[in-house]
Design a protein around this motif. Sequence first.
Motif, PDB file in Angstrom:
ATOM      1  N   THR A 157       0.821  -1.213   0.000  1.00  0.00           N
ATOM      2  CA  THR A 157       0.000   0.000   0.000  1.00  0.00           C
ATOM      3  C   THR A 157       0.855   1.262   0.000  1.00  0.00           C
ATOM      4  O   THR A 157       0.480   2.283  -0.582  1.00  0.00           O
ATOM      5  N   ASP A 158       1.995   1.204   0.713  1.00  0.00           N
ATOM      6  CA  ASP A 158       2.845   2.367   0.908  1.00  0.00           C
ATOM      7  C   ASP A 158       4.267   2.050   0.471  1.00  0.00           C
ATOM      8  O   ASP A 158       4.792   0.970   0.792  1.00  0.00           O
ATOM      9  N   VAL A 159       4.884   3.006  -0.222  1.00  0.00           N
ATOM     10  CA  VAL A 159       6.252   2.840  -0.697  1.00  0.00           C
ATOM     11  C   VAL A 159       7.136   3.913  -0.064  1.00  0.00           C
ATOM     12  O   VAL A 159       6.837   5.110  -0.174  1.00  0.00           O
ATOM     13  N   PHE A 160       8.204   3.482   0.599  1.00  0.00           N
ATOM     14  CA  PHE A 160       9.192   4.382   1.190  1.00  0.00           C
ATOM     15  C   PHE A 160      10.456   4.306   0.335  1.00  0.00           C
ATOM     16  O   PHE A 160      10.933   3.208   0.029  1.00  0.00           O
ATOM     17  N   ILE A 161      11.003   5.469  -0.028  1.00  0.00           N
ATOM     18  CA  ILE A 161      12.098   5.523  -0.996  1.00  0.00           C
ATOM     19  C   ILE A 161      13.306   6.230  -0.407  1.00  0.00           C
ATOM     20  O   ILE A 161      13.180   7.300   0.197  1.00  0.00           O
ATOM     21  N   VAL A 162      14.491   5.628  -0.609  1.00  0.00           N
ATOM     22  CA  VAL A 162      15.773   6.230  -0.248  1.00  0.00           C
ATOM     23  C   VAL A 162      16.743   5.996  -1.404  1.00  0.00           C
ATOM     24  O   VAL A 162      16.454   5.255  -2.334  1.00  0.00           O
ATOM     25  N   LEU A 175       7.714   9.758  -8.280  1.00  0.00           N
ATOM     26  CA  LEU A 175       6.599  10.214  -9.115  1.00  0.00           C
ATOM     27  C   LEU A 175       5.865   9.038  -9.748  1.00  0.00           C
ATOM     28  O   LEU A 175       4.627   9.022  -9.820  1.00  0.00           O
ATOM     29  N   ASP A 176       6.617   8.035 -10.179  1.00  0.00           N
ATOM     30  CA  ASP A 176       5.973   6.860 -10.771  1.00  0.00           C
ATOM     31  C   ASP A 176       5.267   6.007  -9.725  1.00  0.00           C
ATOM     32  O   ASP A 176       4.200   5.432 -10.002  1.00  0.00           O
ATOM     33  N   ALA A 177       5.837   5.902  -8.526  1.00  0.00           N
ATOM     34  CA  ALA A 177       5.162   5.151  -7.455  1.00  0.00           C
ATOM     35  C   ALA A 177       3.810   5.789  -7.156  1.00  0.00           C
ATOM     36  O   ALA A 177       2.794   5.093  -7.000  1.00  0.00           O
ATOM     37  N   LYS A 183       0.757   4.954  -1.915  1.00  0.00           N
ATOM     38  CA  LYS A 183       1.071   6.082  -1.037  1.00  0.00           C
ATOM     39  C   LYS A 183       2.592   6.141  -0.951  1.00  0.00           C
ATOM     40  O   LYS A 183       3.242   5.154  -0.624  1.00  0.00           O
ATOM     41  N   THR A 184       3.163   7.299  -1.242  1.00  0.00           N
ATOM     42  CA  THR A 184       4.607   7.390  -1.452  1.00  0.00           C
ATOM     43  C   THR A 184       5.252   8.330  -0.446  1.00  0.00           C
ATOM     44  O   THR A 184       4.751   9.430  -0.188  1.00  0.00           O
ATOM     45  N   TRP A 185       6.392   7.865   0.089  1.00  0.00           N
ATOM     46  CA  TRP A 185       7.136   8.610   1.098  1.00  0.00           C
ATOM     47  C   TRP A 185       8.614   8.644   0.712  1.00  0.00           C
ATOM     48  O   TRP A 185       9.157   7.641   0.273  1.00  0.00           O
ATOM     49  N   ILE A 186       9.251   9.786   0.899  1.00  0.00           N
ATOM     50  CA  ILE A 186      10.695   9.923   0.742  1.00  0.00           C
ATOM     51  C   ILE A 186      11.303  10.065   2.134  1.00  0.00           C
ATOM     52  O   ILE A 186      10.904  10.954   2.900  1.00  0.00           O
ATOM     53  N   VAL A 187      12.255   9.205   2.470  1.00  0.00           N
ATOM     54  CA  VAL A 187      12.971   9.334   3.743  1.00  0.00           C
ATOM     55  C   VAL A 187      14.165  10.253   3.484  1.00  0.00           C
ATOM     56  O   VAL A 187      15.172   9.843   2.903  1.00  0.00           O
ATOM     57  N   GLU A 188      14.030  11.500   3.898  1.00  0.00           N
ATOM     58  CA  GLU A 188      14.978  12.543   3.496  1.00  0.00           C
ATOM     59  C   GLU A 188      16.403  12.229   3.942  1.00  0.00           C
ATOM     60  O   GLU A 188      17.362  12.483   3.194  1.00  0.00           O
ATOM     61  N   ASP A 189      16.570  11.682   5.139  1.00  0.00           N
ATOM     62  CA  ASP A 189      17.916  11.380   5.644  1.00  0.00           C
ATOM     63  C   ASP A 189      18.614  10.308   4.808  1.00  0.00           C
ATOM     64  O   ASP A 189      19.839  10.179   4.875  1.00  0.00           O
ATOM     65  N   GLY A 190      17.860   9.566   4.044  1.00  0.00           N
ATOM     66  CA  GLY A 190      18.422   8.485   3.252  1.00  0.00           C
ATOM     67  C   GLY A 190      18.621   8.841   1.790  1.00  0.00           C
ATOM     68  O   GLY A 190      18.669   7.945   0.942  1.00  0.00           O
ATOM     69  N   THR A 191      18.720  10.141   1.481  1.00  0.00           N
ATOM     70  CA  THR A 191      18.950  10.570   0.106  1.00  0.00           C
ATOM     71  C   THR A 191      20.031  11.647   0.055  1.00  0.00           C
ATOM     72  O   THR A 191      20.316  12.306   1.055  1.00  0.00           O
ATOM     73  N   GLY A 210       1.063  15.205  -2.850  1.00  0.00           N
ATOM     74  CA  GLY A 210       0.783  14.446  -1.634  1.00  0.00           C
ATOM     75  C   GLY A 210       1.805  13.368  -1.329  1.00  0.00           C
ATOM     76  O   GLY A 210       1.543  12.439  -0.561  1.00  0.00           O
ATOM     77  N   ILE A 211       2.991  13.493  -1.925  1.00  0.00           N
ATOM     78  CA  ILE A 211       4.100  12.589  -1.594  1.00  0.00           C
ATOM     79  C   ILE A 211       4.747  13.080  -0.306  1.00  0.00           C
ATOM     80  O   ILE A 211       5.115  14.250  -0.201  1.00  0.00           O
ATOM     81  N   GLY A 212       4.882  12.197   0.680  1.00  0.00           N
ATOM     82  CA  GLY A 212       5.377  12.595   1.991  1.00  0.00           C
ATOM     83  C   GLY A 212       6.888  12.667   2.050  1.00  0.00           C
ATOM     84  O   GLY A 212       7.587  11.843   1.458  1.00  0.00           O
ATOM     85  N   LEU A 213       7.398  13.640   2.781  1.00  0.00           N
ATOM     86  CA  LEU A 213       8.825  13.783   3.046  1.00  0.00           C
ATOM     87  C   LEU A 213       9.005  13.588   4.540  1.00  0.00           C
ATOM     88  O   LEU A 213       8.481  14.380   5.345  1.00  0.00           O
ATOM     89  N   VAL A 214       9.713  12.526   4.937  1.00  0.00           N
ATOM     90  CA  VAL A 214       9.736  12.141   6.342  1.00  0.00           C
ATOM     91  C   VAL A 214      11.157  11.935   6.850  1.00  0.00           C
ATOM     92  O   VAL A 214      12.090  11.706   6.078  1.00  0.00           O
TER      93      VAL A 214
END
Length: 229
Positions: A157-162, A175-177, A183-191, A210-214
Motif C-alpha cells: 500500500t505504501d512505498v518508502f524511498i531512499v 513520481l511513478d510510485a 502512497k509514497t514517502w521519501i525518507v529525506e535522511d536516506g537521500t 501528496g508525496i510525503g517527506l519524512v
Amino acid sequence: MAFVPALIVVDLQEDFCPPNGSLAVQGGRDIVPCVNELLSMPFAIKVATKDFHPPDHVSFASNHAPPNNVPFTTVITIRNPLNHDETQESRLWPDHCVQGTKGAELLPELDVDKIHHIVEKGQDKRVEMYSAFADPFVNPTVSRSGLADVLRGSGVTDVFIVGLAADYCVKFTALDAHREGFKTWIVEDGTRAVDPAALPAVYAEYKKLGIGLVGTEDEALLKVKRLGS
C-alpha cells in the motif's frame, strides 16, 4: 485497509559514490547507515534498484559527437523509438554503471542480504530511465521493469524511498510510485542530490502531489517499526 509498506533503495552503487564513482554524488556513501537501519525494519518487501547500462547507452556523453557532448551540461532530445513524434529532453552524463563493471555494483557496506528483490534498470540503450518503474515515454512506454507488479503481488500500500540521487532517480521513482497508486514517502535522511539547489522545487512537486517527506522518527516510519512488535 491493511498497511503494507515496501522499501525501495535506489541506485546505491559504486559509480554514484565517492571516492571513485564516475558520477559520484557528494555524501552518497554517508546515507548507508540510515538505509541499513531501514533495511532492518519489517517492511513487507525490500527492493534495491541498479542502473545497469550497456556501454552504448544514449545517456553517455561519450556516445555523442562533439561539441554537443559535454557531461552534466549538454541536453539532448531523445525520440521514442516506437513513436518518433514523442520526445524527451535529457541530460548527458559520464559513462556510469556499465553492465559487468565495478561501478555498477551495489555498495559493499549495504546490507544486501536483507534485500528481497533487485531491479536492474536502464538496460535499453535507446532511452533514459531514471525511474525504477519505467522510462518516461508514455505513447507507448518502451521499457518497464516489472516493479509495480512485484509490489502489487506483495499487497503493498505504501512505498518508502531512499537512495541516489534525490533530484533524479529517487524523484522519478517517487513520481511513478505515486502514479501507480501507492502512497509514497521519501525518507529525506536516506537521500543525497546531484544538485542540492534543485531540491526545493522537487519538494514543492511532492507537496502538490501528496508525496510525503519524512525523517526516521516520523510517525509513518514508527508505524512500520510497530509491525514487528
